[in-house]
Scaffold this motif. Structure first.
Motif, PDB file in Angstrom:
ATOM      1  N   MET B 290       0.815  -1.212   0.000  1.00 28.96           N
ATOM      2  CA  MET B 290       0.000   0.000   0.000  1.00 28.96           C
ATOM      3  C   MET B 290       0.853   1.268   0.000  1.00 28.96           C
ATOM      4  N   PHE B 291       0.607   2.135  -0.965  1.00 26.24           N
ATOM      5  CA  PHE B 291       1.306   3.420  -0.951  1.00 26.24           C
ATOM      6  C   PHE B 291       0.390   4.578  -1.324  1.00 26.24           C
ATOM      7  N   LEU B 292      -0.820   4.253  -1.730  1.00 25.08           N
ATOM      8  CA  LEU B 292      -1.738   5.303  -2.184  1.00 25.08           C
ATOM      9  C   LEU B 292      -3.060   5.139  -1.450  1.00 25.08           C
ATOM     10  N   ARG B 293      -3.326   6.064  -0.532  1.00 27.97           N
ATOM     11  CA  ARG B 293      -4.561   5.923   0.238  1.00 27.97           C
ATOM     12  C   ARG B 293      -5.758   6.513  -0.501  1.00 27.97           C
ATOM     13  N   ALA B 294      -5.590   7.702  -1.019  1.00 27.15           N
ATOM     14  CA  ALA B 294      -6.744   8.429  -1.544  1.00 27.15           C
ATOM     15  C   ALA B 294      -7.050   8.018  -2.988  1.00 27.15           C
ATOM     16  N   VAL B 295      -8.240   8.355  -3.425  1.00 29.76           N
ATOM     17  CA  VAL B 295      -8.590   8.251  -4.839  1.00 29.76           C
ATOM     18  C   VAL B 295      -8.114   9.536  -5.512  1.00 29.76           C
ATOM     19  N   VAL B 296      -7.346   9.413  -6.583  1.00 31.02           N
ATOM     20  CA  VAL B 296      -6.803  10.596  -7.243  1.00 31.02           C
ATOM     21  C   VAL B 296      -7.374  10.690  -8.659  1.00 31.02           C
ATOM     22  N   VAL B 297      -7.934  11.842  -8.958  1.00 30.84           N
ATOM     23  CA  VAL B 297      -8.544  12.073 -10.266  1.00 30.84           C
ATOM     24  C   VAL B 297      -7.880  13.281 -10.901  1.00 30.84           C
ATOM     25  N   SER B 298      -7.544  13.161 -12.173  1.00 33.01           N
ATOM     26  CA  SER B 298      -7.078  14.329 -12.896  1.00 33.01           C
ATOM     27  C   SER B 298      -7.903  14.476 -14.164  1.00 33.01           C
ATOM     28  N   GLY B 299      -8.735  15.489 -14.186  1.00 31.94           N
ATOM     29  CA  GLY B 299      -9.562  15.726 -15.362  1.00 31.94           C
ATOM     30  C   GLY B 299      -8.722  16.117 -16.563  1.00 31.94           C
ATOM     31  N   SER B 300      -7.733  16.962 -16.349  1.00 36.03           N
ATOM     32  CA  SER B 300      -6.909  17.408 -17.476  1.00 36.03           C
ATOM     33  C   SER B 300      -6.154  16.240 -18.092  1.00 36.03           C
ATOM     34  N   LEU B 301      -5.719  15.306 -17.268  1.00 35.77           N
ATOM     35  CA  LEU B 301      -4.951  14.174 -17.778  1.00 35.77           C
ATOM     36  C   LEU B 301      -5.847  12.958 -18.032  1.00 35.77           C
ATOM     37  N   HIS B 302      -7.128  13.099 -17.872  1.00 37.08           N
ATOM     38  CA  HIS B 302      -8.075  12.025 -18.178  1.00 37.08           C
ATOM     39  C   HIS B 302      -7.721  10.722 -17.487  1.00 37.08           C
ATOM     40  N   VAL B 303      -7.537  10.766 -16.199  1.00 40.11           N
ATOM     41  CA  VAL B 303      -7.188   9.523 -15.512  1.00 40.11           C
ATOM     42  C   VAL B 303      -7.654   9.593 -14.072  1.00 40.11           C
ATOM     43  N   TYR B 304      -8.041   8.459 -13.533  1.00 43.78           N
ATOM     44  CA  TYR B 304      -8.226   8.377 -12.101  1.00 43.78           C
ATOM     45  C   TYR B 304      -7.625   7.079 -11.608  1.00 43.78           C
ATOM     46  N   VAL B 305      -7.167   7.092 -10.385  1.00 45.65           N
ATOM     47  CA  VAL B 305      -6.425   5.952  -9.872  1.00 45.65           C
ATOM     48  C   VAL B 305      -6.689   5.789  -8.387  1.00 45.65           C
ATOM     49  N   SER B 306      -6.789   4.530  -7.978  1.00 51.11           N
ATOM     50  CA  SER B 306      -6.877   4.232  -6.552  1.00 51.11           C
ATOM     51  C   SER B 306      -6.186   2.893  -6.328  1.00 51.11           C
ATOM     52  N   GLN B 307      -5.849   2.601  -5.077  1.00 52.17           N
ATOM     53  CA  GLN B 307      -5.209   1.323  -4.778  1.00 52.17           C
ATOM     54  C   GLN B 307      -6.150   0.489  -3.928  1.00 52.17           C
ATOM     55  N   THR B 308      -6.345  -0.756  -4.336  1.00 52.27           N
ATOM     56  CA  THR B 308      -7.260  -1.615  -3.591  1.00 52.27           C
ATOM     57  C   THR B 308      -6.568  -2.153  -2.343  1.00 52.27           C
ATOM     58  N   ASP B 309      -7.361  -2.727  -1.458  1.00 53.95           N
ATOM     59  CA  ASP B 309      -6.779  -3.331  -0.261  1.00 53.95           C
ATOM     60  C   ASP B 309      -5.870  -4.498  -0.620  1.00 53.95           C
ATOM     61  N   ARG B 310      -6.073  -5.066  -1.790  1.00 53.45           N
ATOM     62  CA  ARG B 310      -5.198  -6.158  -2.243  1.00 53.45           C
ATOM     63  C   ARG B 310      -3.872  -5.626  -2.763  1.00 53.45           C
ATOM     64  N   GLY B 311      -3.776  -4.315  -2.937  1.00 52.55           N
ATOM     65  CA  GLY B 311      -2.517  -3.718  -3.368  1.00 52.55           C
ATOM     66  C   GLY B 311      -2.454  -3.373  -4.840  1.00 52.55           C
ATOM     67  N   GLU B 312      -3.515  -3.688  -5.597  1.00 58.68           N
ATOM     68  CA  GLU B 312      -3.505  -3.378  -7.021  1.00 58.68           C
ATOM     69  C   GLU B 312      -3.874  -1.911  -7.226  1.00 58.68           C
ATOM     70  N   LEU B 313      -3.279  -1.298  -8.246  1.00 59.12           N
ATOM     71  CA  LEU B 313      -3.751   0.017  -8.646  1.00 59.12           C
ATOM     72  C   LEU B 313      -4.846  -0.177  -9.681  1.00 59.12           C
ATOM     73  N   VAL B 314      -5.935   0.534  -9.498  1.00 54.76           N
ATOM     74  CA  VAL B 314      -7.034   0.476 -10.465  1.00 54.76           C
ATOM     75  C   VAL B 314      -7.094   1.811 -11.186  1.00 54.76           C
ATOM     76  N   PHE B 315      -7.090   1.747 -12.517  1.00 53.73           N
ATOM     77  CA  PHE B 315      -7.114   2.965 -13.319  1.00 53.73           C
ATOM     78  C   PHE B 315      -8.366   3.034 -14.174  1.00 53.73           C
ATOM     79  N   GLY B 316      -8.800   4.235 -14.403  1.00 51.28           N
ATOM     80  CA  GLY B 316      -9.852   4.453 -15.391  1.00 51.28           C
ATOM     81  C   GLY B 316      -9.588   5.760 -16.097  1.00 51.28           C
ATOM     82  N   ALA B 317     -10.409   6.033 -17.092  1.00 46.75           N
ATOM     83  CA  ALA B 317     -10.246   7.270 -17.853  1.00 46.75           C
ATOM     84  C   ALA B 317     -11.610   7.736 -18.327  1.00 46.75           C
ATOM     85  N   SER B 318     -11.634   8.530 -19.369  1.00 43.67           N
ATOM     86  CA  SER B 318     -12.909   8.952 -19.931  1.00 43.67           C
ATOM     87  C   SER B 318     -13.449   7.829 -20.821  1.00 43.67           C
TER      88      SER B 318
END
Lengths: 935, 437
Positions: B290-318
């Motif tokens: 774990m290194f990323l607690r918060a959900v981070v969204v960047s509209g300008s860069l069209h990306v959002y990212v969060s880390q699950t309790d399992r340790g995976e980073l989950v990404f999405g976009a537009s």
């Protein structure tokens, strides 16, 4: 360190290690020595280390299972790189290798206690507990997240160098076993260019570790490949995905100085030849270090000359298991018992503390041993053909999923073990036929047939009489799968999601069939009815670095940027553009425009050249106002609305010639507007004759503003009459500026002053800029930046789209209602605007100018306008101190109830506290009549 | 349940007391007891026989359909209800989204609606006796230029005045919340500030689906997986039932709770929807600590990212820019995504993408859903959920259940009716919904 090479065998025929080149490295804080050619894991095994990780949930010791890329227990941290496949990655001198997922150490891990309570930590246990009290859930969660598996990443890590490459090739062959090698050679012999991609570091697949005869066949095949220059070979590379139209992604590691390279290939034909992956057997203790697959044993012995154990029990149901017995016997391992799965023999369980100590047979016999080898069947990695449209089907005879043969486009072929079984000669023959067909098809020929490669019968062995792990990396046991099925998670998709089986780093390559087989057992439904889950890309994981490549995020600057930097221009980041915000004193720059003359670099303005007879129709469609009667030499301001009637962009368009127009857009809207126009032209009106050419950077754009503009222009412009009568407001001319031909200039007035905007061929931008400054020296000319322009336009009451409007602002709410011509046939947003005009105006917000009552007050933008009881009545959209007037000037979106001139509104400042401001009669504070800009 | 309003069902719904006994308790104690005794857990859901008649048929066993069924049974005592799905529970958008929950929207209608949903999510684990792992880890929307910073300030001010916990924070504060983020001025797209929404976070989406399904089934609702609706029957502008691959069902109410195929299902009833369906892609990396607690969204860069309790980073976009029903991922998506993620967090270049997938989003012109009645009496809609359907599941289910049981459109969804498109009353949430999901 001591005991190096204690398990290293004498030289083996096909060994990859170079005994003359020892490599020192560190493992878990201690020094070791391996050989060049070793993998990390083979080097450690040779040194007597056989435990490489702790498991995710129960913290069980894990060692070698498959000795290949997909080996869940062999995932390690190498320097700053997490999740390295230790049984695949070549050893390099100086590597610092550490175990992952251990705390405080690999030998003593406190989570081991989980193993003791394992019976309570069934699949999905977390759904059933930590429910109450809810306020404790965040604390539970902190603990649970400690269990997250995987390596560590540090924010100090360097980005590193990654690269991309584009390839157009006739045939891509994925996998260089006997069939793949033969396919590559045969395809090349048809005249095709071939890219041969192999996951391992050298060609040959299982021929590398299958005895002398195979080695001689392999050297022949390698020689044939080497003799054909039209075959490009990539090793330590993997085809990770097949996308539409044979867009094939290849991940190539450690090449040309790059950590990884993503090779994007447009392939004529893709030949999938990934071979087979050996399947583990499910029984109690099947994850103990010392329990290995037959292919793991054969790799270790033959490729790395490592003795995998001293006393072995072998459970074999196929020829590869038999061959493992022969290998073990040859190198002096005491094979104490061979059980034949084909004859119905099996084992019951494996036991041991932290590593294998004994095997218990079905009759209760206990055999002390340190090596248990299983050869109970195969998984065909159908990923690539699945991505290409094939849905694999269960072949009960071979006890594995095989390609259905339906659904593949003619540009994707499969060969080798993926398709069926056979002798080396049969595999080569099949590969050769597939390669010939691929080469023919890629070159537009029909090509011949491919012989059948039947699947050999194989006993359907999945689970012994005991329960064991079906997914090693997720710590999911067959018992979990049975329990999940009993709870109702009884389809292959639900059981996967509930237990997380197959969702770990190997993505089902080892786990899928056993999971489905156990589910079949639990539900009584046949494997063929349950089916397999959909394989999704990538086939092998790809680093973010490789996907990103070198990151081409362009930074855009105008040709005058160097001048700005040399004259104190303070940079402003505006999307991709960097432009000067000001040159030290924005207020002074603004005053100079009002009093003398200033120039501003407006190159980022979006510019589109429109040509063709149907341009007026396009303009009528995308703008809310009318365009049919725009005369050559005239410019008009236009407002674009989206289909919901919301203002999306504004700008001016000038008619340069009969069929040629120049459209300007906002700087931030340039790309969006271009797409918008193309969307209309390509979807709704493909019959219109209009060409749209983006010319934003083809021109450098300079705006000259101020009462002395004309005087300045007269000194630099040739061939264009500049008097008010000859070149009036909202007119466009083309001509020569400072000796530069083909310049476009139009009279508009964003700043509210007499103003000329010129678009000059970009390469002459700096020349014209400097010529203007020189020519205007005695007029008091100075450059002004974006901030001064913002002040000036605000004083003039000119709005900025997306600042003074938002995602809800229809034209009327931006003070642009008068421009909306509902008597036009049709235009984007018309129905919504028509409705709005009829029903919506009474309640729609309005754009007004506000002047704070306190002349020194400048409320921050986004301050809310509130009623006496705190309801929101609007917000301040723009706000500055006016250097011309000496008081604050604002634009605001407000509720119609407080929009009347003279109303005093309350503004709540974001930091707290209220100020009052008066609604103005007109949006413009300076020159509302527009005398100055029409001068 | 004390009023007796005109209802689609035409009879008073069954009272709660007569509903079946609750399901087996889930708790640590029960986990240990069953572990020790070795007894099995009872089935959470089964494949019941298809009845010929139900009081209501819900199409789509995603979070919206299951929540609607659950609240019908739990709040209104209506249990003779079938939920039909052409595949398995939660196999569409409900199992493919990136499970972000937040309420910092922009319109009063949107804020009120999503805030109710967050409140329901906060209590859902207890309500359903199923840990849905709602993790209110904080939601950050980054501003990379002064115009988006201005928009963030606006949203914060609106949210604050509406009682939503939301504020604009500076790069130092951002850096404390997300140490891996590059907040240096040298970044290509420097982070100037962020809209911080502490109650926002993530949830385990499968758990929500299963929790609703299990609770609904134990109240008597029938969940029919692998049961595809092939026809919707309408007589004199009144819905009378559906045909499926497993047989016909008569029902006075049919609710379309599908996503991705909402318009094709509506076609079966002759109702046209203003929807365009776009794929929305997502990807997940291999786990790391774990290194990323918060959900981070960047509209300008069209990306959002969060880390699950399992340790995976989950990404999405537009959403993908083109309409399609394809659920295959594209290479370009992962390339662009990776580039943008590394702009934000340059030190994670060695993390590997493990899997990518796509779901389908039914986009409406105003980025708001379509809920409520249609010209066909008894045929109801809960569709058009674009990219923001998951976070609305509970409130949508609650409101749709009320509509089905009482025949009256609840006020909280009245702005989202189908008629608004003909009448031009759009509820524009584009600014707040476009990338933030």
């Amino acid at each position: 360190m001591t005991g190096a090479a204690s398990r290293r065998l004498p030289a083996q025929a096909g060994e990859l290690v170079d005994r003359s080149r020892p490599l020192a490295f560190r493992w878990d804080g201690r020094s070791y020595v391996g050989l060049e050619g070793d993998t990390i894991v083979s080097a450690l095994l040779a040194c007597g280390v056989d435990v490489f990780s702790r498991s995710f949930k129960y913290s069980r010791s894990r060692g070698v299972l498959s000795a290949s890329f997909v080996d869940p227990g062999c995932t390690v941290q190498v320097d700053d790189e997490p999740n390295v496949r230790g049984a695949h990655r070549r050893l390099a001198a100086g590597m610092d290798v550490r175990p992952q997922n251990v705390w405080p150490s690999l030998r003593f891990d406190v989570k081991t206690a989980n193993g003791l309570v394992g019976r309570f930590l069934t699949a999905g246990f977390y759904y059933k507990t930590f429910i109450k009290p809810q306020r404790l859930w965040p604390a539970y969660q902190q603990v649970l997240s400690r269990f997250a598996s995987g390596g560590v990443t540090s924010r100090q890590n360097a980005h590193g160098y990654y690269d991309k490459r584009y390839v157009h090739v006739d045939v891509v062959v994925a996998g260089a076993g006997p069939a793949g090698l033969a396919a590559a050679v045969a395809a090349a012999d048809t005249g095709a260019g071939v890219l041969l991609v192999e996951e391992e570091y050298e060609l040959g697949g299982h021929l590398r570790f299958s005895g002398e005869e195979s080695l001689s066949t392999l050297s022949e095949l390698r020689a044939q490949v080497a003799a054909r220059p039209s075959i490009e070979v990539m090793t330590d590379a993997v085809v990770t995905g097949r996308y539409d139209d044979n867009w094939v992604a290849v991940l190539q590691r450690n090449v040309g100085g790059a950590i990884e390279r993503l090779v994007k290939v447009r392939a004529g034909v893709l030949v999938a030849a990934p071979g087979l992956i050996e399947r583990p057997y499910v029984f109690a203790g099947n994850d103990l270090p010392g329990v290995m697959l037959s292919t793991a044993v054969r790799r270790l012995v033959n490729l790395y000359a490592v003795k995998p154990g001293e006393r072995a029990v072998v459970l074999t149901a196929n020829a590869d298991g038999d061959a493992a017995v022969a290998d073990l016997t040859r190198v002096g391992v005491n094979v104490v018992r061979v059980l034949d799965g084909r004859a119905g023999e099996t084992i019951r369980r494996a036991t041991g503390r932290g590593r294998l100590q004994a095997v218990e047979l079905e009759d209760g016999t206990v055999l002390p041993t340190d090596l248990l080898v299983t050869a109970t069947g195969w998984t065909a990695p159908t990923s690539l053909i699945n991505m290409a449209g094939d849905r694999p089907v269960w072949n009960p005879t071979a006890a594995r999923f095989v390609p259905s043969g339906d659904g593949l486009p003619p540009t994707v072929l499969a060969t080798g073990g993926l398709v069926g079984d056979g002798s080396t000669d049969e595999l080569i023959a099949h590969g050769r036929a597939a390669g010939t067909l691929a080469g023919d098809r890629a070159q537009g020929r029909a090509g011949g047939g491919v012989p059948d490669l039947a699947c050999e019968p194989h006993p359907g062995m999945f689970r012994a009489s005991t329960h064991g792990f079906v997914d090693f990396s997720e710590d999911v046991s067959s018992k979990d799968v049975v329990a999940a099925a009993k709870e109702g998670y009884d389809s292959s998709e639900l059981v996967k999601r509930f237990t997380t089986a197959t969702m770990g780093p190997s993505q089902g390559k080892l786990e899928t069939i056993n999971t489905i087989a156990v589910l079949s057992e639990a539900t009584g439904r046949a494997i063929e009815d349950l089916g397999t889950t959909v394989w999704r890309p990538p086939y092998a994981p790809i680093s973010l670095g490789a996907l990103a490549g070198r990151i081409f995020e362009p930074t855009r600057v105008s040709p005058m940027q160097g001048w700005h930097e040399g004259h104190g221009g303070v940079p402003l980041l505006a999307g991709q553009w960097i432009r000067p915000d000001h040159y030290g004193d924005a207020a002074q720059e603004a005053r100079n425009v009002r009093e003398n003359v200033g120039i501003i670099d407006v190159t980022p303005l979006g510019k589109l050249e429109l040509s063709g007879p149907d341009v007026p129709r396009l303009l009528n469609l995308v703008y809310v106002n009318k365009w049919s009667k725009l005369a050559v030499g005239s410019v008009r301001y236009g407002v674009m609305c989206a289909e919901d009637g919301v203002v999306m962009d504004d700008g001016v368009t000038g008619r340069l010639d009969e069929d040629r127009y120049l459209m300007s857009t906002t700087s931030s809207g340039a790309a969006t507007v271009w797409e918008w126009l193309e969307n209309w032209l390509q979807t709704a009106h493909s019959d219109w004759r209009v060409h749209v050419t983006p010319v934003t950077t083809a021109y450098a754009s300079i705006n000259v503003a101020g009462p002395k503009s004309r005087e300045l222009m007269q000194r630099v412009v040739e061939g264009v009459e500049l008097s008010t009568e000859a070149f009036g407001y909202m007119q466009v001319r083309q001509g020569r500026i400072a000796g530069v031909d083909d310049c476009v200039m139009w009279r508009i007035g964003f700043t509210g002053e007499l103003s000329y905007e010129m678009h000059v061929p970009a390469s002459y931008g700096l020349h014209v800029w400097e010529a203007l400054l020189q020519a205007g020296e005695d007029l008091g000319i100075r450059a002004f930046g974006v901030e001064a322009q913002r002040i000036l336009r605000l004083e003039k009451g000119h709005l900025i789209v997306a600042q003074d409007t938002d995602g809800l602002t229809r034209a009327h709410s931006a003070g642009l209602g008068g421009m909306v011509k509902l008597d036009k046939d049709d235009f984007a947003g018309k129905p919504e605007l028509a409705w709005h005009e009829r029903y919506g105006l009474a309640t729609a917000p309005r754009l007004v100018a506000l002047q704070p009552v306190d002349a020194t007050a400048v409320p921050p933008e986004a301050s809310q306008i509130i009623s006496s009881n705190g309801d929101i009545l609007g917000r301040v959209t723009s706000s500055r101190m006016s250097p011309t007037l000496g008081h604050g000037v604002c634009l605001a979106q407000v509720d119609p109830a407080v929009a009347a001139a003279g109303t005093v509104v309350t503004i709540r400042l974001p930091g707290g506290g209220d100020i009052r401001a008066t609604v103005q009669e007109d949006l413009a504070f300076v020159d509302p009549e527009g005398v100055r800009l029409r001068a | 349940m004390n009023q007796s309003p005109p209802s689609f069902v035409g009879r008073r719904a069954r009272s709660l007391r007569t509903a079946r006994r609750g399901p087996a308790r889930y708790s640590a104690f029960d986990l240990i007891r069953r572990g020790a005794l070795g007894t099995d857990w009872p089935r959470s859901f089964s494949q019941p026989e298809l009845r010929g008649t139900y009081d209501a048929v819900i199409i789509g066993a995603g979070v919206h359909g299951l929540a609607t069924a659950y609240y019908l049974a739990a709040n209104h005592g209506m249990t003779n209800v079938a939920v039909l799905d052409k595949a398995y529970i939660g196999g569409g958008g409900s199992g493919r989204n990136t499970a972000i929950v937040r309420s910092n929207y922009l319109t009063p209608e949107g804020v009120r609606f999503y805030d109710r949903s967050v409140k329901l999510y906060e209590n859902l684990a207890v309500d359903l006796n199923y840990n849905v792992m709602f993790s209110q880890r904080g939601h950050l929307t980054l501003a990379h230029n002064d115009s988006s910073l201005r928009t963030m300030r606006w949203r914060a001010e609106v949210n604050k005045l509406q009682g939503i916990d939301s504020e604009v924070i500076d790069p130092d504060h951002i850096s404390r919340l997300v140490p891996y983020l590059d907040v240096s001025p040298e970044a290509r797209y420097p982070v100037l500030g962020a809209l911080y929404h502490p109650p926002g976070g993530t949830i385990r989406h499968d758990a929500v689906n299963w929790g609703y399904a299990r609770a609904a089934e134990h109240l008597g609702v029938h969940i029919h997986q692998y049961t595809e609706v092939t026809a919707i029957h309408v007589e004199s502008d009144r819905v009378t039932g559906v045909s499926t691959n497993r047989g016909d069902i008569a029902a006075p109410v049919v609710v379309n709770c599908t996503a991705g195929w909402a318009s094709t299902v509506c076609d079966l009833a002759g109702v046209r929807l203003p929807l365009i369906t776009h794929p929305l892609q997502a990807a997940v990396t291999e786990p790391v600590k774990m290194f990323l607690r918060a959900v981070v969204v960047s509209g300008s860069l069209h990306v959002y990212v969060s880390q699950t309790d399992r340790g995976e980073l989950v990404f999405g976009a537009s959403v993908d820019p083109y309409p399609s029903y394809s659920m295959r991922g594209s290479l370009e998506f992962t390339e662009e995504l990776a580039g943008h993620v590394l702009e934000l967090m340059p030190s994670i270049a060695k993390l590997r993408v493990l899997r990518q997938w796509a779901g389908l989003c039914d986009m409406t012109p105003d980025y708001s859903p379509i809920m409520g009645v249609t010209p066909i009496d008894g045929f109801l809609l809960d569709v058009g959920w674009g990219t923001y359907g998951y976070k609305a599941g509970p409130v949508a289910g609650e409101a749709m259940a009320e509509l089905v049981a009482t025949g009256k459109t609840p006020e909280i969804i009245s702005a989202f009716d189908l008629a608004r498109f003909a009448e031009g009353r759009l509820v524009g949430e584009k600014g707040a919904a476009a990338v933030g999901h």
